[in-house]
Motif scaffolding. Structure first.
Motif, PDB file in Angstrom:
ATOM      1  N   GLY A  90      -4.629  63.761  11.988  1.00 30.37           N
ATOM      2  CA  GLY A  90      -4.855  62.515  12.698  1.00 30.37           C
ATOM      3  C   GLY A  90      -4.109  62.328  14.002  1.00 30.37           C
ATOM      4  O   GLY A  90      -4.344  61.350  14.709  1.00 30.37           O
ATOM      5  N   ARG A  91      -3.171  63.241  14.345  1.00 28.22           N
ATOM      6  CA  ARG A  91      -2.466  63.101  15.621  1.00 28.22           C
ATOM      7  C   ARG A  91      -3.460  63.341  16.749  1.00 28.22           C
ATOM      8  O   ARG A  91      -4.307  64.213  16.668  1.00 28.22           O
ATOM      9  CB  ARG A  91      -1.304  64.090  15.697  1.00 28.22           C
ATOM     10  N   ARG A  92      -3.365  62.564  17.826  1.00 25.95           N
ATOM     11  CA  ARG A  92      -4.321  62.695  18.933  1.00 25.95           C
ATOM     12  C   ARG A  92      -3.652  62.911  20.281  1.00 25.95           C
ATOM     13  O   ARG A  92      -4.327  62.860  21.303  1.00 25.95           O
ATOM     14  CB  ARG A  92      -5.228  61.460  18.983  1.00 25.95           C
ATOM     15  N   VAL A  93      -2.340  63.130  20.278  1.00 23.10           N
ATOM     16  CA  VAL A  93      -1.643  63.462  21.519  1.00 23.10           C
ATOM     17  C   VAL A  93      -0.937  64.802  21.326  1.00 23.10           C
ATOM     18  O   VAL A  93      -0.606  65.182  20.202  1.00 23.10           O
ATOM     19  CB  VAL A  93      -0.617  62.376  21.925  1.00 23.10           C
ATOM     20  N   PRO A  94      -0.678  65.552  22.413  1.00 22.47           N
ATOM     21  CA  PRO A  94       0.064  66.799  22.267  1.00 22.47           C
ATOM     22  C   PRO A  94       1.485  66.537  21.774  1.00 22.47           C
ATOM     23  O   PRO A  94       2.013  65.434  21.935  1.00 22.47           O
ATOM     24  CB  PRO A  94       0.067  67.388  23.680  1.00 22.47           C
ATOM     25  N   LEU A  95       2.114  67.551  21.226  1.00 22.37           N
ATOM     26  CA  LEU A  95       3.466  67.378  20.671  1.00 22.37           C
ATOM     27  C   LEU A  95       4.446  66.852  21.709  1.00 22.37           C
ATOM     28  O   LEU A  95       5.329  66.059  21.383  1.00 22.37           O
ATOM     29  CB  LEU A  95       3.975  68.701  20.104  1.00 22.37           C
ATOM     30  N   ARG A  96       4.302  67.290  22.981  1.00 19.12           N
ATOM     31  CA  ARG A  96       5.248  66.834  24.010  1.00 19.12           C
ATOM     32  C   ARG A  96       5.144  65.330  24.258  1.00 19.12           C
ATOM     33  O   ARG A  96       6.065  64.716  24.775  1.00 19.12           O
ATOM     34  CB  ARG A  96       5.053  67.610  25.306  1.00 19.12           C
ATOM     35  N   LEU A  97       4.039  64.683  23.893  1.00 21.40           N
ATOM     36  CA  LEU A  97       3.879  63.233  24.063  1.00 21.40           C
ATOM     37  C   LEU A  97       4.009  62.474  22.742  1.00 21.40           C
ATOM     38  O   LEU A  97       3.880  61.260  22.711  1.00 21.40           O
ATOM     39  CB  LEU A  97       2.510  62.920  24.670  1.00 21.40           C
TER      40      LEU A  97
END
Length: 98
Positions: free
Chosen positions: A23-30
């Motif tokens: 369910g994550r929708r942003v890259p790890l850096r964000l």
């Protein structure tokens, strides 16, 4: 069809501990270590957007009542652009808290 007055934003979109599949929708850096509805609401208000907090559970984790936001930006944006802007503002807030 249900008409909404904005985009539905879930805290799981920003959770660093989750994978894209979960369910994550942003890259790890964000992403964020512990995104909450309150933090996201504060970030959206900082951006000057209309925000409404609702009690709900994400469909993939229906047993966790994380809540969700209904966000209406002040200009025409795609949902992915809204999510990225919120992620960047959330990171700024977390950097200030450290």
């Amino acid at each position: 069809m249900i008409r909404r007055e904005g985009f539905i934003i879930w805290p799981t979109y920003f959770d660093r501990s989750l994978s894209w599949r979960e369910g994550r929708r942003v890259p790890l850096r964000l992403s964020s270590r512990s995104p909450t509805v309150e933090k996201l609401s504060k970030a959206a208000q900082k951006l000057g957007w209309y925000v409404k907090v609702e009690v709900a559970a994400h469909p993939k984790t229906h047993w966790k009542k994380t809540g969700r936001l209904v966000v209406k930006p002040d200009k025409l944006l795609s949902k992915q652009s809204v999510i990225k802007a919120l992620a960047q503002e959330l990171l700024k807030q977390e950097m200030k808290e450290r």
